[in-house]
Enzyme design. Structure first.
Site, PDB file in Angstrom:
ATOM      1  N   ARG A 113       0.995  -1.138  -0.012  1.00 35.08           N
ATOM      2  CA  ARG A 113      -0.041  -0.042  -0.018  1.00 35.08           C
ATOM      3  C   ARG A 113       0.750   1.195   0.160  1.00 35.08           C
ATOM      4  O   ARG A 113       0.628   2.348   0.571  1.00 35.08           O
ATOM      5  CB  ARG A 113      -1.054   0.005   1.135  1.00 35.08           C
ATOM      6  CG  ARG A 113      -2.108  -0.840   0.697  1.00 35.08           C
ATOM      7  CD  ARG A 113      -3.069  -0.844   1.921  1.00 35.08           C
ATOM      8  NE  ARG A 113      -2.525  -1.378   3.146  1.00 35.08           N
ATOM      9  CZ  ARG A 113      -3.433  -0.969   4.379  1.00 35.08           C
ATOM     10  NH1 ARG A 113      -4.136   0.141   4.330  1.00 35.08           N
ATOM     11  NH2 ARG A 113      -2.849  -1.492   5.499  1.00 35.08           N
TER      12      ARG A 113
ATOM     13  N   GLY B 273     -27.905   2.828  12.312  1.00 39.08           N
ATOM     14  CA  GLY B 273     -27.362   1.593  12.905  1.00 39.08           C
ATOM     15  C   GLY B 273     -26.139   1.998  13.647  1.00 39.08           C
ATOM     16  O   GLY B 273     -26.095   1.640  14.705  1.00 39.08           O
TER      17      GLY B 273
ATOM     18  N   GLU C  76     -23.448  -0.728  16.343  1.00 40.60           N
ATOM     19  CA  GLU C  76     -22.267  -1.609  15.695  1.00 40.60           C
ATOM     20  C   GLU C  76     -20.823  -1.480  15.986  1.00 40.60           C
ATOM     21  O   GLU C  76     -20.239  -1.310  15.231  1.00 40.60           O
ATOM     22  CB  GLU C  76     -22.539  -1.169  14.090  1.00 40.60           C
ATOM     23  CG  GLU C  76     -24.073  -1.692  13.564  1.00 40.60           C
ATOM     24  CD  GLU C  76     -24.250  -1.050  12.327  1.00 40.60           C
ATOM     25  OE1 GLU C  76     -23.384  -1.088  11.417  1.00 40.60           O
ATOM     26  OE2 GLU C  76     -25.523  -0.985  11.941  1.00 40.60           O
TER      27      GLU C  76
ATOM     28  N   TRP D 109     -19.576  -6.568  -2.233  1.00 38.18           N
ATOM     29  CA  TRP D 109     -18.574  -5.852  -1.919  1.00 38.18           C
ATOM     30  C   TRP D 109     -17.564  -6.953  -1.422  1.00 38.18           C
ATOM     31  O   TRP D 109     -16.693  -7.002  -0.681  1.00 38.18           O
ATOM     32  CB  TRP D 109     -19.083  -5.282  -0.559  1.00 38.18           C
ATOM     33  CG  TRP D 109     -19.509  -4.013  -0.944  1.00 38.18           C
ATOM     34  CD1 TRP D 109     -19.741  -3.519  -2.343  1.00 38.18           C
ATOM     35  CD2 TRP D 109     -20.282  -2.835  -0.188  1.00 38.18           C
ATOM     36  NE1 TRP D 109     -20.461  -2.132  -2.413  1.00 38.18           N
ATOM     37  CE2 TRP D 109     -20.751  -2.020  -0.826  1.00 38.18           C
ATOM     38  CE3 TRP D 109     -20.431  -2.887   1.224  1.00 38.18           C
ATOM     39  CZ2 TRP D 109     -21.571  -0.895  -0.414  1.00 38.18           C
ATOM     40  CZ3 TRP D 109     -21.399  -1.803   1.674  1.00 38.18           C
ATOM     41  CH2 TRP D 109     -21.724  -0.689   0.891  1.00 38.18           C
TER      42      TRP D 109
ATOM     43  N   ASP E 156     -29.644  -4.265   5.625  1.00 35.79           N
ATOM     44  CA  ASP E 156     -29.208  -3.180   4.981  1.00 35.79           C
ATOM     45  C   ASP E 156     -28.948  -3.770   3.481  1.00 35.79           C
ATOM     46  O   ASP E 156     -28.386  -4.753   3.309  1.00 35.79           O
ATOM     47  CB  ASP E 156     -27.953  -2.641   5.203  1.00 35.79           C
ATOM     48  CG  ASP E 156     -28.207  -1.906   6.659  1.00 35.79           C
ATOM     49  OD1 ASP E 156     -29.281  -1.419   6.798  1.00 35.79           O
ATOM     50  OD2 ASP E 156     -27.351  -1.853   7.511  1.00 35.79           O
TER      51      ASP E 156
ATOM     52  N   CYS F 150     -28.594   3.457   0.254  1.00 36.27           N
ATOM     53  CA  CYS F 150     -27.962   4.701   0.068  1.00 36.27           C
ATOM     54  C   CYS F 150     -27.697   4.921  -1.317  1.00 36.27           C
ATOM     55  O   CYS F 150     -26.767   4.640  -1.955  1.00 36.27           O
ATOM     56  CB  CYS F 150     -26.692   4.922   0.923  1.00 36.27           C
ATOM     57  SG  CYS F 150     -25.952   3.679   1.691  1.00 36.27           S
TER      58      CYS F 150
ATOM     59  N   GLU G 181     -31.055   7.323   1.639  1.00 32.30           N
ATOM     60  CA  GLU G 181     -30.436   8.420   1.569  1.00 32.30           C
ATOM     61  C   GLU G 181     -30.603   9.382   0.768  1.00 32.30           C
ATOM     62  O   GLU G 181     -30.813   8.713  -0.400  1.00 32.30           O
ATOM     63  CB  GLU G 181     -28.511   7.991   1.416  1.00 32.30           C
ATOM     64  CG  GLU G 181     -27.736   8.900   1.572  1.00 32.30           C
ATOM     65  CD  GLU G 181     -26.561   9.174   0.714  1.00 32.30           C
ATOM     66  OE1 GLU G 181     -25.721   8.130   0.593  1.00 32.30           O
ATOM     67  OE2 GLU G 181     -26.687   9.910  -0.223  1.00 32.30           O
TER      68      GLU G 181
ATOM     69  N   HIS H 204     -22.951  13.020   5.846  1.00 33.09           N
ATOM     70  CA  HIS H 204     -21.484  13.135   5.181  1.00 33.09           C
ATOM     71  C   HIS H 204     -20.951  14.325   5.472  1.00 33.09           C
ATOM     72  O   HIS H 204     -19.877  14.770   5.026  1.00 33.09           O
ATOM     73  CB  HIS H 204     -21.497  12.977   3.831  1.00 33.09           C
ATOM     74  CG  HIS H 204     -22.190  11.512   3.251  1.00 33.09           C
ATOM     75  ND1 HIS H 204     -21.134  10.487   3.532  1.00 33.09           N
ATOM     76  CD2 HIS H 204     -23.198  10.925   2.804  1.00 33.09           C
ATOM     77  CE1 HIS H 204     -21.961   9.303   3.182  1.00 33.09           C
ATOM     78  NE2 HIS H 204     -23.014   9.598   3.001  1.00 33.09           N
TER      79      HIS H 204
HETATM   80  N1  GLN Z   1     -26.436  -0.315   9.243  1.00 35.93           N
HETATM   81  C1  GLN Z   1     -25.299   0.437   8.546  1.00 35.93           C
HETATM   82  C2  GLN Z   1     -24.635   1.752   9.296  1.00 35.93           C
HETATM   83  O1  GLN Z   1     -25.302   2.387   9.903  1.00 35.93           O
HETATM   84  C3  GLN Z   1     -25.577   0.895   6.987  1.00 35.93           C
HETATM   85  C4  GLN Z   1     -24.438   1.309   6.331  1.00 35.93           C
HETATM   86  C5  GLN Z   1     -24.515   1.764   4.852  1.00 35.93           C
HETATM   87  O2  GLN Z   1     -25.594   2.106   4.646  1.00 35.93           O
HETATM   88  N2  GLN Z   1     -23.434   1.696   4.077  1.00 35.93           N
HETATM   89  O3  GLN Z   1     -23.425   1.899   9.236  1.00 35.93           O
HETATM   90 ZN    ZN Z   2     -26.392   4.174   4.047  1.00 31.01          ZN
END
Ligand code: GLN
Ligand code: ZN
Length: 716
Positions: free
Chosen positions: A15, A398, A450, A527, A565, A608, A630, A659
């Site tokens: 990296r 979350g 989380e 992903w 999600d 999102c 989002e 953001h």
């Molecule tokens: N539950 C996840 C969080 O709140 C959702 C993240 C996402 O939408 N990328 O982080």
């Molecule tokens: Zn999101």
């Protein structure tokens, strides 16, 4: 038979790319040292190419992102030095970032709204500079069409005028080059006739420079390949892995004499060892249409990690894999096989990763497994009675701030510096603090925060059977940021419950409902590197069944709301709309399978994606009860799309742009809600932030959520 490669990962095996640039950001190295070190990274990339292939580009290195680099080259942005350059890449004056085609790489979006005309001038012929400095390789450029197509702030009426101005600049650039490697991935999109005509004109003009151009396309097939045949270019690069239709066109229309067909046959987007027999068959077929052939990768190699060397994956898995370095060797090997006429070795068959019980479970799925036993409206009544939530309920998505403290603790546990008991005790402590925090604020539906999750996919990948994680398999996500996609290599199952400890614990602390939090099958696949020996639909159903078992565990622990999600559902969609129905069919079914548990459980999902209107019909086929989206970037558009469709489900349009570090005030959020309520019934509306709060800090989180709860109270 020549060999040709491009898109080698600039991140470097250690990296280095990240380290160099971040050292500059910290003020640890000067601008000239940064440039020098990036050049030496370019030198290393060239050396890797040279060891394996005949032809390759030079100048692929960038100080941040190739799209932005191109924007600077053509004078769309004119930073005077590296600090000014990075001020446009990150921080409050940065360009917007968005996903590059259907990949998980994010590029900086050049913006031409409110620009003075003419838009372009040659400020820096970087292609020429790199060509002279390194004295080998084919000068690299992003093609003018792709550059403009992926920029914003240009109306369809203005597009031609912009393209002409940009073509004049490219012409000046090419005038000083003997040859060029020009990437035009936007040629695989579904383009209009006038766009295709514009491409024709552009390359006719560029052909006048006499530079030998290799026009490289990838990620899918070109629908107007015959038009490319007429262009004055030396070579055409096609992707035969993600665009099998390219082969159909060649069968129908042949391939023009005098041009090189750069045949993309080694997958640049996935990590599996190449099936030499089938690539060889395509290559042989292609050789009937042209004698000028080069073997190449299909899609840039930066979507895969640098090398398998140093990984400690099980041997049965390693022998199935090829990262970028190994793929260069495969390009060479495929060309050798073609020339020598040797037969490729048949791949070894192994039972590693096979779980017949999982396969049987998927094979036995019936249509009813994808359909909830109780329809939406009846479920609504049940949930309303059970949950007793106020009108305009408030919740979050979350995650809560993942501060340095949280990251440090997780790292310490991973390194074995603290034991499992201490770590879990600490997580519980965080959860309990967060539950009180949310209760004090007056939120209605709570989350556990989380804190134990590094990443919403990696966390589940580590717990599921059939998915491996790597030590050093970094790929670039944006700028200097990398991530390590897990590898879904086998049948996926859940040896034990994955999240119940944290969720059930959180629920014991409060009388308010706590949401169970899961990542859906499409996002886990999108992903990760997914296996391609079975249909993706089946991979999704396997994951869906494992997640369904997790939801059943929640139900036993008296969890009443579960959020699944699926932020990647749009991104994973194929580039061409014609391929959408097949994709969305399994994507939607996998969600409905995952959530087809006790209908008393209220199912939430979160997405999102700002251009929600594009996929609203598909989203509506996902049988959830509540969706949070989002929206900050395009609330107006989203509302318009809700006007067009009979959407009966409950919706939380994000009212706080997470953001940004700015704390939204009550009035501002209230306006958003008022506007939304003109379209969405008040009884169906939830109040929540845009996305998870992982990247925010505590003070702004507290202030913003306090305001958010206030909005709900006032609106009620
Ligand atoms: N539950 C996840 C969080 O709140 C959702 C993240 C996402 O939408 N990328 O982080
Ligand atoms: Zn999101």
């Amino acid at each position: 038979m020549q060999t040709y490669a491009y898109g080698y990962p600039r991140l470097g095996s250690g990296r280095e790319f990240k380290k160099i640039i971040e050292a500059f950001w910290k003020g640890a190295i000067t601008e000239s040292a940064t440039v020098e070190q990036l050049d030496s990274l370019q030198e290393q990339m060239i050396a890797v190419y040279e060891a394996k292939v005949d032809l390759f580009p030079v100048g692929e290195i960038t100080a941040y992102d190739p799209m932005f680099e191109t924007a600077v080259m053509v004078g769309a942005y004119t930073p005077a030095n590296l600090s000014e350059y990075y001020a446009l890449c990150r921080g409050k004056n940065a360009l917007e970032m968005t996903k590059w085609f259907n990949t998980n790489y994010h590029y900086l979006v050049p913006d031409f709204s409110d620009r003075k005309w003419p838009a372009f001038s040659v400020t820096k012929n970087r292609a020429k500079e790199y060509h002279e400095q390194f004295n080998r390789g084919i000068p690299y450029l992003i093609g003018p069409f792709t550059f403009l197509k992926l920029s914003k702030g240009i109306t369809p009426e203005q597009f031609d005028k912009y393209l002409q101005s940009l073509t004049a600049v490219y012409r000046e650039i090419l005038n000083e080059l003997p040859a060029a490697h020009i990437e035009e991935p936007a040629f695989v999109l579904e383009l209009t006739d006038s766009e295709i005509a514009a491409i024709h004109r552009t390359y006719e003009t560029l052909g006048e420079t006499g530079a030998k151009m290799n026009l490289i396309t990838y990620y899918d097939a070109v629908d107007f390949l015959e038009v490319l045949y007429e262009l004055p270019v030396a070579g055409i690069g096609l992707d035969f892995v993600h665009g099998p239709a390219n082969l159909d066109t060649i069968r129908k229309s042949g391939f023009p004499k005098g041009k090189v067909l750069i045949a993309g046959l080694i997958d640049g987007r996935n990590v599996w060892k190449n099936d030499m027999a089938s690539s060889l068959a395509i290559l042989k077929e292609l050789s009937q249409y042209t004698s000028s052939l080069a073997v190449s990768n299909a899609g840039p190699l930066y979507h895969v990690p640098v090398t398998l060397q140093g990984e400690t994956l099980p041997a049965e898995l390693t022998e199935r894999l090829a990262f970028a370095n190994e793929k260069l060797a495969e390009i060479e090997h495929l060309a050798d096989l073609f020339t020598s006429g040797e037969a490729p070795l048949a791949p070894q068959k192994s039972i590693f990763g096979v779980d017949t019980s999982v396969q049987t479970r998927v094979a036995k799925l019936k249509d009813t497994d994808f359909i909830k036993s109780i329809p939406l409206q009846e479920r609504r009544n049940l949930h309303d009675q059970m949950l007793g939530l106020p009108i305009l309920p408030t919740t979050t998505i979350g995650s809560f701030p993942q501060t340095a403290e949280v990251r440090k603790k997780r790292a310490a546990f991973r390194k074995g510096q603290i034991d499992k008991q201490e770590y879990q005790g600490w997580i519980r402590h965080k959860i309990s603090d967060l539950v009180s925090f949310q209760e004090n604020l007056g939120l209605d539906v709570l989350v556990h925060g989380e804190f134990e999750r590094t990443d919403m996919v990696e966390f589940f990948a580590e717990k599921l059977e059939g998915i491996a994680t790597t030590k050093n398999g970094w790929i670039i996500s944006y700028g200097t940021r990398g991530y390590r996609p897990p590898i879904i290599y086998g049948d996926v199952s859940r040896p034990e419950s994955m999240t119940i400890g944290e969720i059930a614990y959180a629920q014991t602390l409060t009388g308010k409902p706590v949401k169970g939090m899961l990542t859906g099958p499409v996002t886990i696949i999108a992903w990760s590197f997914a296996r391609n020996d079975i249909p993706l639909a089946n991979v999704a159903y396997q994951i869906g069944l494992a997640l369904q078992d997790e939801i059943r565990d929640y139900e036993k622990a008296d969890i009443k709301i579960v959020q699944v999600d699926e932020p990647a559902i749009r991104e994973k969609a194929p580039l061409k709309r014609t391929a959408w129905p097949a994709y969305f069919d399994w994507a939607i079914r996998s969600f409905n399978l995952t959530t087809n548990t006790d209908p008393k459980t209220q199912i939430h999902t979160h997405i999102c994606y700002s251009e929600f209107g594009e996929i609203i019909e598909q989203i509506n086929l996902m049988d959830f009860d509540v969706i949070s989206i989002e929206t900050t970037r395009s609330r107006g558009d989203i509302l318009e799309s809700f006007e067009k469709i009979d959407f009966q489900r409950q919706i939380g349009l994000g009212v706080w742009d997470i953001h940004s570090p700015t704390v939204p005030d009550v009035k501002e959020m209230q306006e958003v809600v008022e506007r939304a309520l003109k379209v969405i019934p008040k009884t169906n509306f939830w109040i929540n932030p845009d996305c998870g709060l992982k990247t925010r800090d505590w003070p702004e989180t507290e202030a913003s959520l306090r305001n958010l709860v206030m909005v709900a109270k006032q609106m009620r």
